[in-house]
Design a protein around this motif. Sequence first.
Motif, PDB file in Angstrom:
ATOM      1  N   ASP A  46       0.825  -1.213   0.000  1.00 24.60           N
ATOM      2  CA  ASP A  46       0.000   0.000   0.000  1.00 24.60           C
ATOM      3  C   ASP A  46       0.853   1.255   0.000  1.00 24.60           C
ATOM      4  OD1 ASP A  46      -2.343  -1.291  -0.110  1.00 24.60           O
ATOM      5  OD2 ASP A  46      -2.792  -1.176   2.048  1.00 24.60           O
ATOM      6  N   LEU A  47       1.931   1.219   0.768  1.00 25.04           N
ATOM      7  CA  LEU A  47       2.822   2.384   0.836  1.00 25.04           C
ATOM      8  C   LEU A  47       3.585   2.572  -0.473  1.00 25.04           C
ATOM      9  CD1 LEU A  47       4.632   2.309   4.284  1.00 25.04           C
ATOM     10  CD2 LEU A  47       3.401   4.216   3.271  1.00 25.04           C
ATOM     11  N   VAL A  48       4.109   1.446  -0.956  1.00 25.63           N
ATOM     12  CA  VAL A  48       4.997   1.501  -2.126  1.00 25.63           C
ATOM     13  C   VAL A  48       4.259   2.018  -3.361  1.00 25.63           C
ATOM     14  CG1 VAL A  48       6.193  -0.038  -3.756  1.00 25.63           C
ATOM     15  CG2 VAL A  48       6.694  -0.188  -1.324  1.00 25.63           C
ATOM     16  N   LYS A  49       2.989   1.657  -3.497  1.00 21.99           N
ATOM     17  CA  LYS A  49       2.313   2.039  -4.738  1.00 21.99           C
ATOM     18  C   LYS A  49       2.053   3.545  -4.837  1.00 21.99           C
ATOM     19  CE  LYS A  49      -2.376   0.760  -3.389  1.00 21.99           C
ATOM     20  NZ  LYS A  49      -3.005  -0.458  -2.955  1.00 21.99           N
ATOM     21  N   LYS A  50       2.301   4.284  -3.783  1.00 24.53           N
ATOM     22  CA  LYS A  50       2.107   5.736  -3.831  1.00 24.53           C
ATOM     23  C   LYS A  50       3.275   6.454  -4.492  1.00 24.53           C
ATOM     24  CE  LYS A  50      -0.449   5.881   0.480  1.00 24.53           C
ATOM     25  NZ  LYS A  50      -0.220   6.065   1.895  1.00 24.53           N
ATOM     26  N   TYR A  51       4.372   5.740  -4.734  1.00 24.96           N
ATOM     27  CA  TYR A  51       5.581   6.409  -5.238  1.00 24.96           C
ATOM     28  C   TYR A  51       6.058   5.773  -6.540  1.00 24.96           C
ATOM     29  CZ  TYR A  51       5.313   7.949  -0.465  1.00 24.96           C
ATOM     30  OH  TYR A  51       4.857   8.471   0.714  1.00 24.96           O
ATOM     31  N   LYS A  52       6.771   6.607  -7.304  1.00 30.32           N
ATOM     32  CA  LYS A  52       7.277   6.109  -8.596  1.00 30.32           C
ATOM     33  C   LYS A  52       8.574   5.331  -8.407  1.00 30.32           C
ATOM     34  CE  LYS A  52       6.123   9.596 -11.910  1.00 30.32           C
ATOM     35  NZ  LYS A  52       6.810  10.775 -12.277  1.00 30.32           N
ATOM     36  N   LEU A  53       8.780   4.347  -9.247  1.00 31.10           N
ATOM     37  CA  LEU A  53      10.003   3.523  -9.237  1.00 31.10           C
ATOM     38  C   LEU A  53      10.322   3.032  -7.828  1.00 31.10           C
ATOM     39  CD1 LEU A  53      12.413   5.577 -11.577  1.00 31.10           C
ATOM     40  CD2 LEU A  53      11.022   3.590 -12.169  1.00 31.10           C
TER      41      LEU A  53
END
Length: 528
Positions: free
Chosen positions: A483-490
């Motif tokens: 959930d956290l990771v998908k908020k940021y690019k690459l």
Amino acid sequence: MDLDAITKHSALHIKPNGLILQYGTAGFRAKAEHLDHVMFRMGLLAVLRSKQTKSTIGVMVTASHNPEEDNGVKLIDPLGEMLAPSWEEHATCLANAEEQDMQRVLMDISEKAAVDLQRKAFVVIGRDTRPSSEKLSQSVIDGITVLGGQFHDYGLLTTPQLHYMVCCRNTHGGYGTATIEGYYQKLSKAFVELTKQAFCSGDENRSLKVDCANGIGALKLREMEHYFSQGLTVQLFNDGTKGKLNHLCGADFVKSHQKPPQGMEMKSNERCCSFDGDADRIVYYYRDTDGQFHLIDGDKIATLISSFLKELLLEVEESLNIGVVQTAYANGSSTRYLEEVMKVPVYCTKTGVKHLHHKAQEFDIGVYFEANGHGTVLFSKAAEMKIKQLAEELEDKKRKAAKMLENMINLFNQAAGDAISDMLVIEAILALKGLTVQQWDALYTDLPNRQLKVKVVDRQLISTTDAERRAVTPPGLQEAIDDLVKKYKLSRAFVRPSGTEDVVRVYAEADSQARFPMTSKCERNLQW
Ligand code: NG1
Ligand code: ZN
């Protein structure tokens, strides 16, 4: 087995009550004062392993990049590789056995592993410069001799030098001569031959600043430098004459703090590198004209080396396959660059060089590096023979390329990642390609990244899959990370229990530091 003698000697190396240790990714590590019994018992185990494999086994006393007060021990298997996993379990059982159970555990191991107790055993020993190492290596010797094993004590050595000695002895000189002189001769001959051409074109004043972590690397580099001095001048810092081992210096400090070691005088654009405490890791760095620090880690080292080897293979028109092996800690930019620009296949394994080493053996040429600077290159027997043949048969430019490949084979320590050997490889490639440290650094830009360690009650509650990139337990953890990771690019993040410390490691990277998931606020909330 003289069981009475074992009991008598074991009583001189008493196990502290309640102490339980695990043979981890790098053997046993603990405070030095807790390790005497482990050393004695690893002496015993090395004898059993030697009898079972009918080969010379190595025992290295070191705790690598850990504080000076710590120490550790690991066994080295016949070809210079890490101890086989089933024997790691035997090591753990033996180290944790209560005094009265020692004999039974030794007999159990001998039975399970079908050890022929009548055979002769030979063990070689090496140690780092820690104040505790000499006494602890005497306890290893006590263990070896009580089981009737023979030994050779090399005394002070880097970890990779002991791996080299073991490999030489078991290949009966096929890999090299099993002496420190043999090691220096083999590597420096390859380096001098490799760089001859580069240096005759007027680039003979190459120099490099080396931070030796106040460890064994300083002693060994000092002994070796006159062998290659025409090609390279090394200026040693943190050479152990003043500072404490690994304290505010060394490869681990530089990599994890992303800043220069204490005591290093860095002028702008000067090429510098750091070894760790037992000289099996290396990272490079420099300061640009604006004073900004740039780290060149194991990923960029692997990239430089694999692109050079690939070019040579193209030159000799030989289709030997190259593969690069990394771990989850490799920066995403390095993986992308290797796959998309260099078109080299990249594989990810679990943390710990034994996993990388194993995977790298699948290729004609297997390049493996951990981001922290631990790695080397393996050449298959078939590749070595082919390259030798090409160096004799080809002509002109192609012959030159084949000769370079031949020298590269000799310059790498194929038994283990080796800071001295890797340093000479890198220096040779930079000289031959006429590359500055900035040009090397510019191959790609690292994604901003953070690595933290968190103390938890039981780190083993976290289990992982997919080369440690995904958490399986506890339930919900991986979903929360996703959930956290998908908020940021690459972006990419993972957690795993350390194999060498009682902590959980947390890693994250994303396209920009400003929008980085692990802010300093978050960091403060974590327990260090
Ligand atoms: P652990 O403690 O399992 O993360 C560390 C290093 C490994 C390896 C071993 C052995 C990191 C993230 N981990 O393992 O790469 O070098 O120590 O020394 O750097
Ligand atoms: Zn090390």
